[in-house]
Design an enzyme around this catalytic site. Structure first.
Site, PDB file in Angstrom:
ATOM      1  N   ASP A 187      -6.030   0.285 -12.945  1.00 24.36           N
ATOM      2  CA  ASP A 187      -5.566   0.710 -11.615  1.00 24.36           C
ATOM      3  C   ASP A 187      -4.257   0.008 -11.251  1.00 24.36           C
ATOM      4  OD1 ASP A 187      -7.081  -1.690 -11.622  1.00 24.36           O
ATOM      5  OD2 ASP A 187      -7.123  -1.664  -9.436  1.00 24.36           O
ATOM      6  N   GLU A 188      -3.537   0.620 -10.347  1.00 23.73           N
ATOM      7  CA  GLU A 188      -2.372   0.015  -9.690  1.00 23.73           C
ATOM      8  C   GLU A 188      -1.435  -0.686 -10.679  1.00 23.73           C
ATOM      9  OE1 GLU A 188      -4.347  -0.925  -5.369  1.00 23.73           O
ATOM     10  OE2 GLU A 188      -4.738  -2.369  -6.942  1.00 23.73           O
ATOM     11  N   VAL A 189      -0.986   0.059 -11.674  1.00 23.14           N
ATOM     12  CA  VAL A 189      -0.078  -0.525 -12.667  1.00 23.14           C
ATOM     13  C   VAL A 189       1.335  -0.577 -12.069  1.00 23.14           C
ATOM     14  CG1 VAL A 189       0.852  -0.333 -14.992  1.00 23.14           C
ATOM     15  CG2 VAL A 189      -1.501   0.391 -14.528  1.00 23.14           C
TER      16      VAL A 189
END
Ligand code: ACM
Length: 676
Positions: free
Chosen positions: A307-309
């Site tokens: 997630d949320e790279v």
């Protein structure tokens, strides 16, 4: 508090609760008249298949029943028996889709629990524990006919142990509470920017430099996995990559996409340090680490986060940009997808299925992957269209501290998933609630998970048409108290936290206030001040519950009184409001020389002002006087103002008082309506 207890008692007497307070509600249940007495001759007799796991489950059941009823089972065995008939063993390690069904029949002659598998038998034993309690003749099980099975095979709770460290006992006691409400997946979020929380023997620098010394040894992990297995709960480890990895770089900066020295992140948010997907050495490292962890966690599913790279480091690195070009990867998303494909190959060699947050849903992901949706049901539907399995978490974020009703209203088959055909719908395995712990410590985590998790567990287990919010709220107070017997500390930690705030003096006045407010969740807190890991979470907001049961009870008492206008009920309500009125005076005494209480005084003033409106409204309602429009409008506006967040709490006490004001403008409700 005492007044509210009296109110609750009056309400229970007025509201004859027809069915026992089970949560989750069984798929089918009848409640014929009769009961099975529980006395010290009570025994469990197992006539069917047995193994050590079931034998231990029976031992736990007997010990819990004894604790819950206060009865020692040491008398001579008699007719008061539970007969268990289990047909066959469940898989030694809990398997996705295993049969968890059971049938339970209780009459004055005895209790019979039958199940095709040991797991089913364990689920039935938990139902029995929820049924036990006092009746007209003493402790008893009510007569029931239950035929029960889960709606979804994946019913999970995710716990973040990175943002704030959660020692092993937190995990174990939450596993017990999970078993009590028939959850079967524990998703362990083991690494993030703020901590890498598992011992690696191959890369010991990970825990040495990346955890402040706060991590689980491998023996502790094995113990937790075994503890969960014993309760029919799978353990899914999550190692969140390639983002959320700052703590890894504290030990191995060479894994990062930008050179430099790194240290454990102390604040909350999305950070730039990201694993370098362009170097082969990255995959050599991940192969070894995941291989080691694959051996530690027996579950076939392995969660790699995703997630949320944050791609700043990728964009700023010439080497990574060249790598992207060389592999015709058009953007960061394509690079992320390439990284995931490599991980999927590694995991496959260790016999593991990749699970990831919905950001990993990209072309190239091999079949079999499981998508966990935190951003909405759309990605879950898209995943199903593409043949991937999915688990819904959007709508079940416990760290937002929303009321149970709001999570309860979310169904895995709402929104985009509602239109899936039967084949695709079968790919939606179930759902998971998530407890992210930026604003939670080992002292407060139980009260942030429970009891709301029990209502969510009902959504995951019970049939789709079980969605009556009033019924849920009637049962939740009982489940709240029963859960305390599993060992979780969602109620136990409340008073000590208030005592500490009160400087070890009588905290009654502080409790009156704490009962009347609700804590704000992540969005309310992060906007208020800049938090970081060393900041203690020991204020009123941390002691306060996400949802105030006393204010819910008071609301029901107000509704009941509006319907009946019984003078004795009015007297009880007035006593509550009188206690609110004097709260600031009492608190000012406590707050003298105690800076911890400075921020609560304005809230107490608002509580007192709310009480003044309530008392005036009661007085007018009692004498059938109508207030002026101006008074009504001004009072409503005042309540809106008092409800605005203060010290990261919300004044829940305004809600029952709004009901009083509504009584001037609404037709009278009937008593039975008012009870729901
Ligand atoms: C997530 O909430 N970033 C999975």
């Amino acid at each position: 508090m005492k007044l509210l207890l009296i109110l609750a008692t009056v309400l229970c007497l007025n509201t004859a609760i027809a069915a026992p307070a089970l949560m989750p509600l069984p798929a089918h249940a009848d409640y014929p008249p009769g009961e099975l007495r529980i006395d010290n001759s009570f025994r469990v007799v197992n006539h069917g298949y047995t193994d050590q796991r079931l034998a231990r489950a029976i031992q736990r059941f007997t010990a819990s029943l004894s604790r819950q009823t206060g009865i020692p089972f040491i008398g001579p065995a008699s007719e008061s028996q539970l007969t268990l008939e289990c047909a066959a063993p469940s898989p030694a390690y809990p398997a996705l889709g295993e049969d968890e069904s059971y049938k339970l029949q209780i009459s004055g002659a005895g209790a019979h629990l039958t199940a095709p598998t040991t797991t089913g038998a364990m689920r039935g034993l938990e139902t029995l524990l929820q049924l036990a309690g006092p009746g007209e003749h003493g402790m008893r099980f009510p007569a029931v006919e239950i035929d029960d099975r889960p709606r979804f095979p994946w019913r999970g709770l995710m716990l973040d142990v990175s943002r704030h460290w959660m020692p092993l006992p937190v995990v174990l006691r939450n596993l017990d509470a999970m078993a009590a409400v028939k959850l079967n997946v524990f998703h362990w979020h083991l690494s993030d920017d703020q901590g890498f929380r598992v011992e690696s023997k191959l890369f010991p620098k990970l825990q040495r430099k990346g955890s402040d010394g706060l991590f689980y040894t491998q023996d502790e992990v094995r113990l937790a996995v075994e503890y969960a297995r014993d309760r029919g709960i799978r353990v899914i480890p999550e190692f969140d990559v390639p983002g959320h990895t700052t703590s890894w770089f504290a030990a191995y900066p060479e894994l990062a996409s930008a050179p430099g020295t790194y240290s454990i992140e102390r604040t909350w948010g999305i950070f730039k340090p990201t694993i370098d997907p362009s170097r082969e050495t990255t995959y050599v490292f991940l192969d070894s680490l995941f291989g080691e962890m694959a051996g530690l966690f027996p579950d076939p599913v392995f969660h790699i986060g995703g997630d949320e790279v944050e791609d700043t480091q990728w964009k700023e690195s010439a080497a990574i940009q060249q790598f992207q070009k060389r592999h015709a990867l058009k953007d960061s998303q394509a690079l992320h997808a390439w990284f995931n494909t490599r991980l999927q190959e590694i995991l496959k060699r260790y016999g593991k299925t990749l699970m990831g947050w919905d950001e990993v849903l990209d072309p190239g992901l091999a079949p079999g992957a499981i998508i966990q949706s935190w951003r909405g049901a759309d990605s879950l539907a898209e995943a199903a269209h593409k043949g991937y399995r999915g688990v819904l978490s959007a709508g079940y974020y416990l760290d937002h501290l929303l009321p149970a009703s709001q999570h309860y209203a979310v169904d895995p088959f709402d929104g985009a998933t509602a239109t899936l055909g039967p084949g695709e719908a079968a790919l939606i395995l179930g759902a998971e609630a998530c407890m992210w712990d930026e604003y939670t410590t080992e002292e407060t985590v139980d009260s942030r998970v429970w009891p709301r998790m029990a209502a969510i567990a009902e959504r995951f287990w019970s049939p789709k048409d079980v969605k009556d919010v009033s019924s849920m709220y009637v049962r939740l107070p009982a489940i709240t108290r029963l859960l305390e017997f599993t060992g979780i500390q969602h109620r136990a930690n409340y008073l000590p936290m208030l005592d500490r705030l009160a400087g070890w003096r009588d905290a009654s006045a502080l409790m009156t206030l704490a009962d009347s407010v609700e804590a704000l969740g992540i969005t309310g807190r992060r906007d208020e001040r800049k938090y970081s890991s060393p900041i203690p979470l020991n204020r009123l907001v941390d002691a306060a519950r996400p949802e105030s049961e006393p204010m819910w009870t008071l609301g029901r008492a107000v509704q009941a009184w509006i319907a009946t206008r019984a003078p004795e009920d009015a007297a009880l309500l007035n006593r509550t409001f009188a206690a609110w009125k004097v709260n600031p005076d009492q608190l000012r005494v406590l707050a003298k020389g105690n800076a911890m209480l400075d921020e609560v005084l304005p809230i107490s003033d608002n509580l007192a002002a709310t009480a003044r409106i309530a008392v005036e409204a009661m007085s007018m309602l009692q004498s059938s006087r109508q207030p002026s429009e101006g008074w009504l409008e001004a009072s409503r506006q005042s309540l809106d103002r008092y409800e605005k967040p203060k010290a990261e709490t919300r004044l829940a006490a305004v809600r029952p008082v709004r009901l009083l004001l509504d009584a001037f403008t609404r037709p009278e409700t009937s008593a039975s309506e008012a009870n729901h």
